[in-house]
Enzyme design. Structure first.
Site, PDB file in Angstrom:
ATOM      1  N   SER A   1      87.526   4.722   9.609  1.00 38.07           N
ATOM      2  CA  SER A   1      87.100   4.255   8.298  1.00 38.07           C
ATOM      3  C   SER A   1      87.671   2.870   7.994  1.00 38.07           C
ATOM      4  O   SER A   1      87.501   1.951   8.784  1.00 38.07           O
ATOM      5  CB  SER A   1      87.493   5.296   7.257  1.00 38.07           C
ATOM      6  OG  SER A   1      86.651   5.180   6.153  1.00 38.07           O
TER       7      SER A   1
ATOM      8  N   HIS B   1      82.605  12.524   7.480  1.00 35.26           N
ATOM      9  CA  HIS B   1      83.469  11.359   7.639  1.00 35.26           C
ATOM     10  C   HIS B   1      84.881  11.846   7.973  1.00 35.26           C
ATOM     11  O   HIS B   1      85.592  12.360   7.102  1.00 35.26           O
ATOM     12  CB  HIS B   1      83.455  10.616   6.301  1.00 35.26           C
ATOM     13  CG  HIS B   1      84.180   9.329   6.280  1.00 35.26           C
ATOM     14  ND1 HIS B   1      83.716   8.206   6.931  1.00 35.26           N
ATOM     15  CD2 HIS B   1      85.340   8.967   5.678  1.00 35.26           C
ATOM     16  CE1 HIS B   1      84.550   7.201   6.716  1.00 35.26           C
ATOM     17  NE2 HIS B   1      85.555   7.641   5.957  1.00 35.26           N
TER      18      HIS B   1
HETATM   19  C1  GTR Z   1      85.546   4.328   1.190  1.00 30.67           C
HETATM   20  C2  GTR Z   1      85.004   2.984   1.520  1.00 30.67           C
HETATM   21  C3  GTR Z   1      84.620   2.978   2.957  1.00 30.67           C
HETATM   22  C4  GTR Z   1      85.723   3.507   3.848  1.00 30.67           C
HETATM   23  C5  GTR Z   1      86.445   4.697   3.250  1.00 30.67           C
HETATM   24  C6  GTR Z   1      87.780   5.049   3.930  1.00 30.67           C
HETATM   25  O1  GTR Z   1      85.769   4.486  -0.151  1.00 30.67           O
HETATM   26  O2  GTR Z   1      83.901   2.748   0.689  1.00 30.67           O
HETATM   27  O3  GTR Z   1      84.237   1.682   3.350  1.00 30.67           O
HETATM   28  O4  GTR Z   1      86.600   2.483   4.140  1.00 30.67           O
HETATM   29  O5  GTR Z   1      86.721   4.512   1.920  1.00 30.67           O
HETATM   30  O6  GTR Z   1      88.504   4.178   4.395  1.00 30.67           O
HETATM   31  O7  GTR Z   1      88.090   6.239   3.947  1.00 30.67           O
END
Ligand code: GTR
Length: 434
Positions: free
Chosen positions: A273, A414
């Site tokens: 991420s 995710h």
């Molecule tokens: C979210 C962000 C993503 C990603 C994520 C993370 O809020 O929008 O781009 O970076 O966080 O890092 O878990």
């Protein structure tokens, strides 16, 4: 280590209210963004193989000697920011070590990296596990973590990190401070035992040791070490928080070069991420890194910005104004004006192997846009005679593909899972000739 501008500790009542209303950043798929492939706008990507002067780049030599630096400079000036040059005193202190970690299968080392300049001192702790049955220096996976080294393993010898944590009021973190309850809460994301069993070391470091993940005008973390006389925040083209995290990864690379038990020429950087965006930027800016792995990195990582699918440049610059440089704000709702897109970030890894991983439910990160960035980076790998993804279309879920550009679309959310690690270990085995 003290951070002058860390937000004050909130009263308990506020903490329990926040606990009730907490929405994890990464699981959100907010309304008002496009998740429909049919609505992706028409776009034209900048060509990595045409120089700023308009000349075609036709061979690896021209890429390496000229064009690569141009593309890197564009990402520095317009996206991640330039790292200021400054005289920083860096010292490595071995805090402790034990060859009986993981039931005697691994050796643990905890190394404190001290950074000093301008009367400031910042320290970042590197946690390293190395396989005990290694025949020589061990190849290694290194990655930043979100919540402290103590969350990546159940190992009781890793101290609870006392610095500010972004996530709060869950998993043993109250009012942005971690506790013993947090130990091992991210261990599922760190396949340390699987890596050790296959002869790899694993090293990790808390990103917030380098720069806490909130927008404080860069008064805490390592940025002030780099200020010129009278400078109080980075200039518009200078780095933000991702740049600082990546600087820390490069100092870890420096440490690996000093440690004879680590094969510093076979280091893979891995990140998830926001830390996947960071692993890509680390691979671009530090060519000592041998393999680069982007796990669900999304906008500002592997996903093409011009597709505006899921998270957009404006949204990321609004939610996280500190991640990129100030100049990047100019591209809010203005992606077509960017002189780069993320396929060129992938191209900066060439000819080194790079792995891009997506997840089916992670639509915020635009899985197809992540695949396409790899696809459009292939032309640069071809200059080196290397094949990239080896397929034309995004593969079905759970079907890993690729030669020098690896890719898979994992079923699920995710996250970083054992499945993801299994693919990274296989990819490293293949490219490291193991
Ligand atoms: C979210 C962000 C993503 C990603 C994520 C993370 O809020 O929008 O781009 O970076 O966080 O890092 O878990």
């Amino acid at each position: 280590m003290s951070y002058p501008n860390v937000p004050p500790v909130a009263p308990l009542l506020a903490a329990s209210l926040a606990a009730m209303t907490f929405i994890p950043d990464a699981d959100a798929q907010p309304d008002g963004f496009n998740y429909d492939e049919a609505l992706v706008p028409a776009y034209a990507l900048p060509d990595p193989l045409v120089s700023l002067a308009g000349k075609p780049i036709t061979n690896a030599k021209a890429w390496q000697s000229h064009r690569r630096a141009e593309v890197l400079g564009l990402f520095e000036d317009h996206v991640f920011g330039r790292t200021p040059s400054a005289d920083i005193d860096v010292q490595f202190e071995l805090l402790e070590g034990d060859d009986q970690a993981y039931d005697g299968r691994a050796t643990r080392k905890q190394v404190r990296m001290h950074f000093r300049a301008n009367d400031h001192h910042v320290a970042a702790d590197l946690l390293i596990y190395l396989p005990n049955d290694a025949k020589g220096p061990a190849p290694l996976f290194v990655g930043l973590n979100f919540n402290g080294n103590h969350t990546t393993t159940p190992d009781p010898a890793v101290p609870v990190n006392q610095n500010w944590m972004r996530a709060t009021n869950r998993d043993g973190v109250i009012d942005h401070r971690s506790s013993e309850v947090a130990r091992g809460t991210s261990a599922k994301r760190w396949a340390i035992e699987a890596a050790i069993a296959r002869g790899y070391g694993v090293a990790t470091m808390y990103c917030g040791d380098l720069d806490p993940d909130f927008d404080d005008g860069f008064q805490n973390g390592i940025h002030p070490l780099f200020y010129r006389d009278g400078q109080t925040q980075p200039d518009a083209h200078e780095w933000g928080t991702i740049g600082a995290w990546v600087w820390g990864l490069s100092r870890a690379m420096d440490y690996f070069e000093t440690d004879a038990t680590i094969d510093h020429e076979h280091v893979a950087v891995l990140g998830h991420s926001r830390l996947g965006k960071s692993s890509l930027w680390a691979g671009a800016s530090d060519e000592r890194i041998a393999i680069i792995i982007s796990n669900n990195s999304g906008c500002g990582g592997a996903a093409l910005a011009r597709r505006r699918f899921g998270e957009t440049v404006q949204r990321i610059n609004t939610s996280f104004p500190h991640w990129f440089n100030d100049a990047h704000q100019a591209y809010n709702e203005n992606e077509d004006a960017l002189p780069v897109d993320q396929h060129m970030l992938i191209a900066l890894m060439a000819p080194r192997p790079v792995y891009i991983a997506s997840a089916t439910e992670d639509v915020w990160a635009d899985p197809r846009g992540e695949f396409l960035a790899g696809k459009h980076a292939e032309a640069v790998y071809a200059l080196f005679g290397k094949t990239g993804l080896t397929v034309e279309d995004q593969p079905a879920p759970d079907t890993p593909i690729g030669d020098y550009i690896g890719y898979h679309l994992r079923t699920g959310k995710h996250d970083v899972t054992a499945y993801d690690w299994e693919q990274y270990l296989k990819f490293a085995d293949r490219h490291f000739g193991r």
